[in-house]
Enzyme design. Structure first.
Site, PDB file in Angstrom:
ATOM      1  N   SER A  27       0.826  -1.209   0.000  1.00 36.36           N
ATOM      2  CA  SER A  27       0.000   0.000   0.000  1.00 36.36           C
ATOM      3  C   SER A  27       0.860   1.259   0.000  1.00 36.36           C
ATOM      4  CB  SER A  27      -0.926  -0.002   1.223  1.00 36.36           C
ATOM      5  OG  SER A  27      -0.185  -0.218   2.406  1.00 36.36           O
ATOM      6  N   THR A 159     -40.294  26.912  -8.118  1.00 35.16           N
ATOM      7  CA  THR A 159     -40.553  25.528  -7.721  1.00 35.16           C
ATOM      8  C   THR A 159     -40.754  24.791  -9.038  1.00 35.16           C
ATOM      9  OG1 THR A 159     -42.940  25.836  -7.599  1.00 35.16           O
ATOM     10  CG2 THR A 159     -41.726  26.208  -5.565  1.00 35.16           C
ATOM     11  N   HIS A 160     -40.308  23.560  -9.098  1.00 36.67           N
ATOM     12  CA  HIS A 160     -40.356  22.788 -10.357  1.00 36.67           C
ATOM     13  C   HIS A 160     -39.630  23.503 -11.492  1.00 36.67           C
ATOM     14  CE1 HIS A 160     -43.755  20.650  -8.346  1.00 36.67           C
ATOM     15  NE2 HIS A 160     -44.074  21.873  -7.963  1.00 36.67           N
ATOM     16  N   SER A 281     -14.623  27.522 -26.219  1.00 36.80           N
ATOM     17  CA  SER A 281     -14.757  26.341 -27.061  1.00 36.80           C
ATOM     18  C   SER A 281     -13.702  26.422 -28.163  1.00 36.80           C
ATOM     19  CB  SER A 281     -16.153  26.301 -27.674  1.00 36.80           C
ATOM     20  OG  SER A 281     -16.126  25.573 -28.889  1.00 36.80           O
ATOM     21  N   LYS A 287     -18.444  30.987 -27.479  1.00 36.25           N
ATOM     22  CA  LYS A 287     -18.788  30.248 -26.258  1.00 36.25           C
ATOM     23  C   LYS A 287     -17.970  30.654 -25.043  1.00 36.25           C
ATOM     24  CE  LYS A 287     -20.677  26.658 -25.890  1.00 36.25           C
ATOM     25  NZ  LYS A 287     -21.732  25.685 -25.915  1.00 36.25           N
ATOM     26  N   ASN A 289     -18.009  28.734 -21.426  1.00 44.71           N
ATOM     27  CA  ASN A 289     -18.652  27.610 -20.752  1.00 44.71           C
ATOM     28  C   ASN A 289     -18.395  27.589 -19.248  1.00 44.71           C
ATOM     29  OD1 ASN A 289     -19.643  26.585 -23.204  1.00 44.71           O
ATOM     30  ND2 ASN A 289     -17.693  25.577 -23.611  1.00 44.71           N
ATOM     31  N   GLU A 294     -19.693  22.816 -13.856  1.00 42.18           N
ATOM     32  CA  GLU A 294     -20.040  21.458 -14.298  1.00 42.18           C
ATOM     33  C   GLU A 294     -19.187  20.413 -13.594  1.00 42.18           C
ATOM     34  OE1 GLU A 294     -21.189  21.607 -18.858  1.00 42.18           O
ATOM     35  OE2 GLU A 294     -19.569  22.977 -18.409  1.00 42.18           O
ATOM     36  N   TYR A 321      -9.375  -6.660  12.811  1.00 44.96           N
ATOM     37  CA  TYR A 321      -8.760  -6.177  11.571  1.00 44.96           C
ATOM     38  C   TYR A 321      -8.763  -7.247  10.489  1.00 44.96           C
ATOM     39  CZ  TYR A 321      -5.315  -4.448   8.243  1.00 44.96           C
ATOM     40  OH  TYR A 321      -4.704  -4.040   7.081  1.00 44.96           O
ATOM     41  N   GLN A 326      -7.370  -2.192   4.268  1.00 43.19           N
ATOM     42  CA  GLN A 326      -6.355  -1.396   3.574  1.00 43.19           C
ATOM     43  C   GLN A 326      -6.974  -0.654   2.384  1.00 43.19           C
ATOM     44  OE1 GLN A 326      -2.190  -2.773   3.204  1.00 43.19           O
ATOM     45  NE2 GLN A 326      -2.641  -2.956   1.024  1.00 43.19           N
ATOM     46  N   LYS A 329      -8.183   3.644   2.311  1.00 41.73           N
ATOM     47  CA  LYS A 329      -7.479   4.916   2.207  1.00 41.73           C
ATOM     48  C   LYS A 329      -7.653   5.653   0.877  1.00 41.73           C
ATOM     49  CE  LYS A 329      -4.126   2.658   4.617  1.00 41.73           C
ATOM     50  NZ  LYS A 329      -5.171   1.879   5.230  1.00 41.73           N
TER      51      LYS A 329
HETATM   52  N1  ARG Z   1      -1.139  -1.488   5.329  1.00 39.02           N
HETATM   53  C1  ARG Z   1      -2.078  -1.952   6.303  1.00 39.02           C
HETATM   54  C2  ARG Z   1      -3.397  -1.173   6.148  1.00 39.02           C
HETATM   55  O1  ARG Z   1      -3.368  -0.172   5.509  1.00 39.02           O
HETATM   56  C3  ARG Z   1      -1.550  -1.749   7.672  1.00 39.02           C
HETATM   57  C4  ARG Z   1      -2.052  -2.724   8.699  1.00 39.02           C
HETATM   58  C5  ARG Z   1      -1.526  -4.068   8.438  1.00 39.02           C
HETATM   59  N2  ARG Z   1      -1.887  -4.981   9.473  1.00 39.02           N
HETATM   60  C6  ARG Z   1      -1.816  -6.296   9.292  1.00 39.02           C
HETATM   61  N3  ARG Z   1      -2.181  -7.038  10.276  1.00 39.02           N
HETATM   62  N4  ARG Z   1      -1.437  -6.813   8.148  1.00 39.02           N
HETATM   63  O2  ARG Z   1      -4.411  -1.600   6.620  1.00 39.02           O
END
Ligand code: ARG
Length: 462
Positions: A27, A159-160, A281, A287, A289, A294, A321, A326, A329
C-alpha cells in the site's frame, strides 16, 4: 535484506512473496500520504515507552531523533519509499533501523500495525475535517458577501423550475449559507466523535506492557483513548462519517453548480461568471462555458462513490482487523482531495460572479409570479376564504393568458369582470417590490428579514 528474510515478519518464512503478491499487498504507493501522521504517532508512542520505563531513555532519544531525520527526508523528497516494505509503517521502521540501528527494533513494543494504521488514518481524517471546515467557512463568507451586495435585488423564486414567487437575491444566497452551515456542523460533530485514540489497542487485545494510553492520546491531541481494543482496530466509522459529511456537502455544491449552469445560459442570463472560472470552445468562438460549475456538479459522483465503496468494504467484516481495510485509504484520499478542490473552486466562482439585476427583475415579474399576492389581497381586503380567492385568481391568470399579457396589464374593467369588488389598490399589490417586501414572516424573503439573517451569520462567522 533478502526477500526471504523480511525483518518485520520474516521469521517463519523461507520464501519471499510472488511479484503479484507484492503488487496486491503493498500500500506504500498511496499510504505514503500518512507519513507525517505515522511519524507523529511513533514519536508519541516512543515518548510514552520511555516515560513508563519500557525502553531506556537513550533508546527513546535515539528513536525520536531518527524519526525527526526521517520526517525531514520525507519533507525534502529524499525518503526512499520501497515497495518491498509494503506500507508506510514498515517503510519508516526499516529506515529507522538503517539510521539508528538496534534501538529501532524497540519502537514496536506494545504496538501493532493495526492500532498504528487506525491512529495514523484517524489523524489524517481529522486534519482533513479541519480543512473542510475552513473551506466551508470561506465559502459561506463568499455567499454572505453576495447576499450583502444584493440583499434586495429581486429575482424569480422557482418551484419545479417554474416561476413561482418573486424572491430576493440575498435570500437565495443565504439559503446556501444555511446549507453550508449544516455541512460545517456535521463535520464538527464527526470530528468530536472521531477524536479518541486507538493507539495502544495493539493487535486487537491490548498488551501486557504497562503502556500509558492517556499519555499518547493527549500527545496526539485526542480527547481520550478508545475504550475497547477490538473495536479500536476494526473501526472505520470516522472515515465513513467523513465521507458521508463530504457527500452531503458535495451534493449541496452540485446543486448550486446546476443553478449556475442554468443562470449563466443565454436563455437566462441571470449571472455572468468571471473569465477566471470559465472556458472557451475550440470551435465556437462565442462560447463561454461554465466548466468549473459542471465539474463541481460532477464531483458528488466520485465522493459519494467513495462513501458507497468503503461502506461495502466494511460490510460483513468480522472483528477485528482484516486486510480488506487497507482499501479504505484511496477512497478517502480521493474524496478529500476533490471536496477541497470543489470548495475552493466554488468559493472562487461565487466571489467572482456578477448578478445581472435587470434580467433578474424582468424574469421575476414574468410568469404571473405575483398571483399569490393577488389571492392574498382578496383574502385580506374582501375577507374571502383562501380557496375562493385561489379560484378567482386562477380565472384572472387564464384571462391574462388569453389576452397574452401579464397580470398587472389587465385593465380594472377586465379584473372586475371576474370579481366586481376588485379595486385599483390591486395594482400596487401586483408589483414585485411589494411582493417581496410583504413577505415579512420569520425566514421570509423580505429584504428586512434577509438583512437580519445576514447580520446573524456575520456575527457567527466572525
Ligand atoms: N497497510 C495496512 C493497512 O493499511 C496496515 C495494517 C496491516 N496490518 C496487518 N495485520 N497486516 O491496513
Amino acid at each position: 535484506m533478502t526477500k526471504s528474510q523480511n525483518k518485520m515478519w520474516g521469521g517463519r518464512f523461507t520464501a519471499g512473496p510472488d511479484a503479484i503478491m507484492e503488487a496486491i499487498n503493498a500500500s506504500i504507493a498511496f499510504d505514503q500520504r500518512l507519513a507525517a501522521q505515522d511519524i507523529q504517532g511513533s514519536r508519541a508512542h516512543a515518548a510514552m515507552l520511555g516515560a513508563v520505563g519500557i525502553i531506556s531513555d537513550s533508546d527513546c532519544a535515539a528513536i525520536r531523533e531518527g524519526l525527526d531525520t526521517i520526517l525531514l527526508e520525507i519533507e525534502n523528497g529524499k525518503f526512499p519509499f520501497r515497495v518491498e516494505f509494503e506500507d508506510i509503517h514498515m517503510n519508516v521502521e526499516a529506515r529507522l533501523a538503517e539510521l539508528i540501528g538496534e534501538a529501532s527494533g524497540r519502537l514496536h513494543t506494545g504496538r501493532s500495525r493495526n492500532d498504528q494504521v487506525a491512529t495514523d488514518f484517524r489523524l489524517w481524517v481529522r486534519d482533513q475535517t479541519d480543512v473542510a471546515i475552513l473551506g466551508l467557512e470561506a465559502l459561506m463568507s463568499a455567499f454572505l458577501a453576495q447576499a450583502k451586495l444584493g440583499t434586495d435585488w429581486i429575482m424569480p423564486g422557482f418551484t419545479h423550475l417554474q416561476n413561482a414567487q418573486p424572491v430576493t437575491w440575498g435570500h437565495h444566497m443565504m439559503a446556501y449559507v444555511e446549507m453550508l452551515a449544516r455541512d460545517k456542523s456535521r463535520f464538527e460533530d464527526a470530528r468530536r466523535r472521531m477524536n479518541e485514540s486507538p493507539l495502544g489497542a495493539v493487535a486487537l487485545a491490548g498488551t501486557s506492557f504497562p503502556i500509558d494510553r492517556d499519555m499518547t492520546a493527549k500527545e496526539l491531541g485526542f480527547d481520550c483513548p478508545t475504550a475497547n481494543s477490538l473495536d479500536s482496530v476494526s473501526d472505520r466509522d470516522f472515515a465513513l462519517e467523513f465521507l458521508s459529511c463530504a457527500s452531503i456537502c458535495a451534493m449541496h455544491l452540485s446543486r448550486f453548480s446546476e443553478e449556475l449552469v442554468i443562470w449563466s445560459s443565454a436563455q437566462f442570463r441571470f449571472v455572468t461568471l468571471s473569465d477566471k472560472f470559465s472556458t472557451g470552445s475550440s470551435i465556437m468562438p462565442q462560447k463561454k462555458n461554465p466548466d468549473a460549475a459542471e465539474l463541481i456538479r460532477a464531483k458528488i459522483g466520485r465522493i459519494f462513490g467513495a462513501n458507497v465503496a468503503l461502506m461495502l468494504v466494511m460490510k460483513g467484516l468480522p472483528l477485528t482487523y482484516s486486510k480488506d481495510m487497507q482499501e479504505d485509504k484511496e477512497q478517502v484520499f480521493d474524496a478529500a482531495d476533490n471536496l477541497m478542490l470543489a470548495l475552493a473552486a466554488m468559493e472562487g466562482m461565487v466571489g467572482d460572479m456578477t448578478a445581472n439585476c435587470n434580467n433578474l427583475r424582468i424574469a421575476a415579474a414574468s410568469g404571473f409570479s405575483t398571483a399569490t399576492d393577488l389571492a392574498d389581497w382578496l383574502v385580506r381586503s374582501l375577507d374571502m376564504p383562501f380557496r375562493d380567492a385561489h379560484q378567482v385568481t386562477g380565472t384572472l391568470v387564464a384571462l391574462a393568458e388569453t389576452e397574452k399579457c401579464d397580470l398587472p396589464d389587465l385593465t380594472l374593467d377586465q379584473m372586475q369582470s371576474v370579481h366586481s369588488e376588485i379595486t385599483n389598490e390591486i395594482y400596487d399589490i401586483l408589483g414585485v417590490e411589494n411582493s417581496v417586501a410583504s413577505r415579512m414572516s420569520y425566514g421570509g424573503t423580505a429584504p428586512e428579514q434577509v438583512r437580519s439573517q445576514i447580520a446573524r451569520w456575520e456575527a457567527t462567522l466572525e
